[in-house]
Design a protein around this motif. Sequence first.
Motif, PDB file in Angstrom:
ATOM      1  N   THR A 385       0.837  -1.197   0.000  1.00 12.66           N
ATOM      2  CA  THR A 385       0.000   0.000   0.000  1.00 12.66           C
ATOM      3  C   THR A 385       0.871   1.246   0.000  1.00 12.66           C
ATOM      4  O   THR A 385       1.824   1.343   0.773  1.00 12.66           O
ATOM      5  CB  THR A 385      -0.934  -0.008   1.224  1.00 12.66           C
ATOM      6  N   LEU A 386       0.549   2.189  -0.877  1.00  8.72           N
ATOM      7  CA  LEU A 386       1.308   3.424  -1.032  1.00  8.72           C
ATOM      8  C   LEU A 386       0.381   4.625  -0.872  1.00  8.72           C
ATOM      9  O   LEU A 386      -0.802   4.560  -1.222  1.00  8.72           O
ATOM     10  CB  LEU A 386       1.972   3.490  -2.407  1.00  8.72           C
ATOM     11  N   ALA A 387       0.921   5.714  -0.365  1.00  8.17           N
ATOM     12  CA  ALA A 387       0.141   6.941  -0.221  1.00  8.17           C
ATOM     13  C   ALA A 387       1.045   8.140  -0.475  1.00  8.17           C
ATOM     14  O   ALA A 387       2.231   8.126  -0.132  1.00  8.17           O
ATOM     15  CB  ALA A 387      -0.468   7.032   1.182  1.00  8.17           C
ATOM     16  N   SER A 388       0.472   9.183  -1.081  1.00  9.87           N
ATOM     17  CA  SER A 388       1.242  10.392  -1.375  1.00  9.87           C
ATOM     18  C   SER A 388       0.300  11.581  -1.473  1.00  9.87           C
ATOM     19  O   SER A 388      -0.925  11.419  -1.523  1.00  9.87           O
ATOM     20  CB  SER A 388       2.019  10.234  -2.695  1.00  9.87           C
ATOM     21  N   CYS A 389       0.880  12.778  -1.519  1.00 10.41           N
ATOM     22  CA  CYS A 389       0.117  14.017  -1.648  1.00 10.41           C
ATOM     23  C   CYS A 389       0.408  14.607  -3.026  1.00 10.41           C
ATOM     24  O   CYS A 389       1.445  15.262  -3.220  1.00 10.41           O
ATOM     25  CB  CYS A 389       0.504  15.000  -0.551  1.00 10.41           C
ATOM     26  N   PRO A 390      -0.443  14.383  -4.019  1.00 11.30           N
ATOM     27  CA  PRO A 390      -0.156  14.800  -5.394  1.00 11.30           C
ATOM     28  C   PRO A 390       0.159  16.285  -5.542  1.00 11.30           C
ATOM     29  O   PRO A 390       1.075  16.658  -6.290  1.00 11.30           O
ATOM     30  CB  PRO A 390      -1.438  14.424  -6.150  1.00 11.30           C
ATOM     31  N   ALA A 391      -0.586  17.153  -4.866  1.00 14.06           N
ATOM     32  CA  ALA A 391      -0.382  18.592  -5.043  1.00 14.06           C
ATOM     33  C   ALA A 391       1.033  19.009  -4.677  1.00 14.06           C
ATOM     34  O   ALA A 391       1.584  19.951  -5.251  1.00 14.06           O
ATOM     35  CB  ALA A 391      -1.390  19.368  -4.196  1.00 14.06           C
ATOM     36  N   ALA A 392       1.639  18.300  -3.716  1.00 15.26           N
ATOM     37  CA  ALA A 392       2.983  18.648  -3.258  1.00 15.26           C
ATOM     38  C   ALA A 392       4.062  17.741  -3.828  1.00 15.26           C
ATOM     39  O   ALA A 392       5.253  17.981  -3.597  1.00 15.26           O
ATOM     40  CB  ALA A 392       3.039  18.581  -1.729  1.00 15.26           C
ATOM     41  N   ALA A 404      -6.084  23.887  -9.283  1.00 18.57           N
ATOM     42  CA  ALA A 404      -7.385  24.264  -8.726  1.00 18.57           C
ATOM     43  C   ALA A 404      -8.513  23.895  -9.679  1.00 18.57           C
ATOM     44  O   ALA A 404      -9.570  23.402  -9.269  1.00 18.57           O
ATOM     45  CB  ALA A 404      -7.397  25.756  -8.431  1.00 18.57           C
ATOM     46  N   GLU A 405      -8.280  24.107 -10.956  1.00 15.39           N
ATOM     47  CA  GLU A 405      -9.285  23.796 -11.976  1.00 15.39           C
ATOM     48  C   GLU A 405      -9.609  22.310 -12.016  1.00 15.39           C
ATOM     49  O   GLU A 405     -10.750  21.908 -12.237  1.00 15.39           O
ATOM     50  CB  GLU A 405      -8.751  24.256 -13.340  1.00 15.39           C
ATOM     51  N   MET A 406      -8.599  21.493 -11.786  1.00 14.00           N
ATOM     52  CA  MET A 406      -8.754  20.046 -11.899  1.00 14.00           C
ATOM     53  C   MET A 406      -9.045  19.360 -10.561  1.00 14.00           C
ATOM     54  O   MET A 406      -9.147  18.141 -10.498  1.00 14.00           O
ATOM     55  CB  MET A 406      -7.489  19.434 -12.519  1.00 14.00           C
ATOM     56  N   GLY A 407      -9.158  20.120  -9.480  1.00 14.55           N
ATOM     57  CA  GLY A 407      -9.486  19.527  -8.191  1.00 14.55           C
ATOM     58  C   GLY A 407      -8.328  18.848  -7.503  1.00 14.55           C
ATOM     59  O   GLY A 407      -8.520  17.973  -6.649  1.00 14.55           O
ATOM     60  N   ILE A 408      -7.101  19.234  -7.857  1.00 22.02           N
ATOM     61  CA  ILE A 408      -5.917  18.662  -7.210  1.00 22.02           C
ATOM     62  C   ILE A 408      -5.560  19.575  -6.041  1.00 22.02           C
ATOM     63  O   ILE A 408      -4.759  20.509  -6.165  1.00 22.02           O
ATOM     64  CB  ILE A 408      -4.756  18.531  -8.209  1.00 22.02           C
ATOM     65  N   THR A 409      -6.182  19.332  -4.918  1.00 19.55           N
ATOM     66  CA  THR A 409      -6.097  20.220  -3.760  1.00 19.55           C
ATOM     67  C   THR A 409      -5.074  19.718  -2.738  1.00 19.55           C
ATOM     68  O   THR A 409      -4.648  18.555  -2.774  1.00 19.55           O
ATOM     69  CB  THR A 409      -7.475  20.328  -3.089  1.00 19.55           C
ATOM     70  N   ASP A 410      -4.724  20.595  -1.785  1.00 19.00           N
ATOM     71  CA  ASP A 410      -3.720  20.245  -0.774  1.00 19.00           C
ATOM     72  C   ASP A 410      -4.201  19.156   0.179  1.00 19.00           C
ATOM     73  O   ASP A 410      -3.379  18.489   0.815  1.00 19.00           O
ATOM     74  CB  ASP A 410      -3.335  21.488   0.032  1.00 19.00           C
ATOM     75  N   ASN A 411      -5.513  18.989   0.302  1.00 18.21           N
ATOM     76  CA  ASN A 411      -6.036  17.972   1.216  1.00 18.21           C
ATOM     77  C   ASN A 411      -6.280  16.631   0.531  1.00 18.21           C
ATOM     78  O   ASN A 411      -6.831  15.709   1.126  1.00 18.21           O
ATOM     79  CB  ASN A 411      -7.332  18.456   1.867  1.00 18.21           C
TER      80      ASN A 411
END
Length: 436
Positions: A385-392, A404-411
């Motif tokens: 299992t892998l996890a990451s924060c795409p925006a960062a 922001a347009e594509m919904g790639i948010t910090d949360n």
Amino acid sequence: MNMQDESDLTGGTPRRRPKADVLEIGGRRLKPSTLMMGHGFDPALSEGSLKPPIFLTSTFVFENAAAGKHHFEGVTGKRPGGAEGLIYSRFNGPNQEILEDRLSVWEDAEDALTFSSGMSAISTLLLAFVQPGDIVVHSGPLYAATETLIARILGRFGISWLDFPAGATEEEIAAVVEQARAKGRVPLIYLESPANPTNALVDVQAVARVRDALFAVGERPPIAIDNTFLGPLWHQPLRHGADLSVYSLTKYAGGHSDLVAGGITGSKELINQIRMLRNTIGTITDPNTAWMLLRSLETLELRMTRAGENAAKVCAFLRDHPKVESVGYLGFLTEGRQADIYRRHCTGAGSTFSLYLKGGERESFAFLDALQIAHLAVSLGGTETLASCPAAMTHLSVPPERKAEMGITDNLVRVSIGVEDPDDLIADFDQALNAV
């Protein structure tokens, strides 16, 4: 493994052909999971070896000079049919040919090619079809490196782009395609579904209808789709109107986080156009990686099935957690356009999903840092299992307004569930959320 009997052409000793593949028994067509165990390989051609050896050679010996000329006529395009034998490892090789035969089985495709990475597959695909002045139409968002390739790198050579959101309606898709046609030649319609990292689905059937309605036969741009997120087990876009299906084979096909490779399946006509460019620029996968993929394909269905079952259990837990804003899991789609696309296109919800936490980057980082079983790493489709924060991380290079347009948010945390015990995974996610 395509070994041509050339005795009639060259007068030399005929090369032994592999035995015919068994594709059905008693009228029953064999399933891909069965064909992965031997399709495209005859042990008699390799000293009786049950499994294909790794062919670590850069070049192959011709039977005679006439055979060498015949092979090169095919590989250079002077004769239709392509290479009818083994020449040089930039063009083909036994491991790669067996792999490509088996890869095509999953989507019942006419042909397949493999590459040194998913991005080399995408790059070779695009370069095979575009020319200066063209306008590529694509869905959005795409994998960040793909967006960079289209917008920034191809842009240097006079190629532009227009896109539509992944969940666009047929009318919205048509409007974008018509706008592109008004500006120049459309060489390719490139899709990604589910989109990375939002999990938004593209209506491939709608895209195909738009393409067929707006372009005359013979002028229709091919529709290519990145099918990495669901893989051939849960999504088979060639059945829904796509012409080419693109994969990062690093993910589910490889599935052990120990190799990097890419693949494309589709019609022979289009695959041969891409093959000519691959022969020139040398983006083929190497023999050792091809051999490792052959091993992994044998367990693809088992691994993906277990990971999918795990994801369903984990998402059911996460959905009701007080620190979770929402879960972008395809299995939760019940109404609306996305649910309709899911029912028509997909056979499973996959094991990669978008987890939206309540908060922002601080909460996302706190959650990721607290995980003990799941690993903080990019990529997906592995046994772990892998996890990451795409925006960062993976999408850091994407401009803020585009994110922001594509919904790639910090949360947004992207999670790829592996084959561990699902209750252990739930315990890990629970303690990590409590640490936020």
